[in-house]
Scaffold this motif. Structure first.
Motif, short mmCIF file in Angstrom:
data_model
loop_
_atom_site.label_atom_id
_atom_site.label_comp_id
_atom_site.label_asym_id
_atom_site.label_seq_id
_atom_site.Cartn_x
_atom_site.Cartn_y
_atom_site.Cartn_z
N ALA A 1 0.85 -1.19 0.00
CA ALA A 1 0.00 0.00 0.00
C ALA A 1 0.88 1.24 0.00
N ALA A 2 0.32 2.36 -0.44
CA ALA A 2 1.06 3.61 -0.47
C ALA A 2 1.40 4.07 0.94
N LYS A 3 2.49 4.82 1.07
CA LYS A 3 2.83 5.43 2.35
C LYS A 3 1.95 6.65 2.61
N PHE A 4 1.73 7.46 1.57
CA PHE A 4 0.89 8.65 1.68
C PHE A 4 -0.14 8.62 0.55
N GLY A 5 -1.33 9.06 0.83
CA GLY A 5 -2.36 9.07 -0.20
C GLY A 5 -2.76 7.67 -0.61
N GLN A 6 -3.06 7.50 -1.90
CA GLN A 6 -3.56 6.22 -2.40
C GLN A 6 -2.60 5.52 -3.36
N GLN A 7 -1.55 6.20 -3.83
CA GLN A 7 -0.73 5.65 -4.90
C GLN A 7 0.76 5.77 -4.60
#
Length: 340
Positions: free
Chosen positions: A220-226
């Motif tokens: 999964a992303a660290k920040f946001g969605q991507q």
């Protein structure tokens, strides 16, 4: 020609799950009487790598590395010493004073209390939750180490665009699978994708591979969605495993000013693949990790540099095997550090 000044001796990698586990080194050299002092160069002299100019940030090659713990409710900071990536303890009596400066509101906190939870780490509480701090560690005799830390507060201006890789929506453009898209040349983002030497894609199109959460691998992303993968398949035939790329972005900075460059990275969750990454500013390598392995938590890279020209190119390059699985990147920032 070197067009910037690299102030930190080594980029520092942090595990986001435990801010006290920072890269450190032996501070014994810090008390040597022949420790190098700050050097002022004339304007017609070309600075050398790792040379300190007008900033007391190091003592005998040792650098201070501090990281604020994540989470809006916490104001804790942890620091260690780094010298070429070698970790060692502070030792009793090593540190005489800790000074903090809140650059957001120009406040000084001299001789701030600190603790040694273990011999390799110095920890303290921030007197207020502000966005930008300068930390000075003073040794007997007045020598000091200095570092800066900047929170991810929305009010802090990131000089990079699309550092979280959200400008192009995976959900709106996915075709073969729901969690990944390929973008030719990085078109639509502030970043430009570039071919690496071992990219053997027949179409010679550098691929900007964007990913969202993968239900199979748990990534999964660290920040946001991507997040971005630096080694995708070939654009016209994604089944070909030959897609190592780099990404680059030009920035308008101010020559002579200090900047923080930090980013979060990880390997893809596929142990059969090879991943590694190199970071450059204006063509000069600041950091390189030849082998990056997957961890449950993203790792942070942090660098302080002084711009020597007003226009700077920042690059992140995949150096692992070109095998359709590259270093994952997210949360890239370049932040101006106020003078003072």
């Amino acid at each position: 020609m070197l067009r910037y000044l690299y102030l930190m001796g080594a980029i520092l990698s942090f595990s986001c799950s435990d801010p006290s586990k920072l890269v450190g080194s032996n501070p014994d050299q810090a008390e040597e009487s022949n420790a190098p002092k700050a050097v002022q160069r004339t304007s017609n002299e070309e600075p050398e790598p790792d040379t300190i100019v007008s900033e007391p940030v190091s003592i005998a090659g040792a650098f201070l590395s501090c990281q604020r713990s994540e989470g809006s409710e916490s104001a804790a900071m942890a620091c260690q010493i780094d010298e070429a990536g070698i970790q060692a303890g502070f030792g009793a009596g090593r540190v005489e004073m800790l000074n903090l400066y809140s650059l957001a509101d120009d406040r000084a906190f001299a001789d701030h209390p600190f603790t040694f939870p273990n011999e390799n780490s110095l920890e303290f509480e921030l007197p207020a939750i502000n966005t930008m701090w300068r930390i000075e560690l003073v040794y007997p005799g007045g020598q000091m180490l200095r570092d800066w830390e900047v929170s991810r507060d929305a009010s802090v201006n990131n000089l990079l665009e699309d550092g979280d890789f959200e400008a192009i929506s995976v959900a709106d453009n996915a075709t073969d699978v729901s969690f990944r898209i390929y973008v030719a040349n990085g078109e639509g983002s502030a970043w430009t994708a570039t071919l690496q030497e071992d990219n053997n894609c027949p179409d010679m199109i550098p691929v900007f591979e964007l990913n969202t959460s993968n239900p199979t691998t748990g990534e999964a992303a660290k920040f946001g969605q991507q997040f971005l993968d630096l080694d995708g398949g070939c654009f016209t035939d994604p089944s070909i495993e030959a897609g190592n790329v780099g990404i680059e972005q030009d920035l308008e900075l101010t020559a002579g000013s200090l900047y923080l460059l930090d980013f979060w990275y990880n390997a893809r969750n596929n142990p059969a693949k090879s991943m590694g990454m190199e970071v450059k500013v204006n063509g000069d390598t600041l950091w390189q990790e030849a082998t990056i392995t997957y961890q449950a938590d993203w790792r942070r890279g942090k660098l302080i540099f002084k711009a020597q020209v007003d226009r700077v190119k920042v690059e992140f390059l995949e150096i692992g095997v070109s095998d359709r699985a590259g270093t994952a990147l997210d949360g890239i920032r370049v932040i101006a550090i106020p003078a003072g």
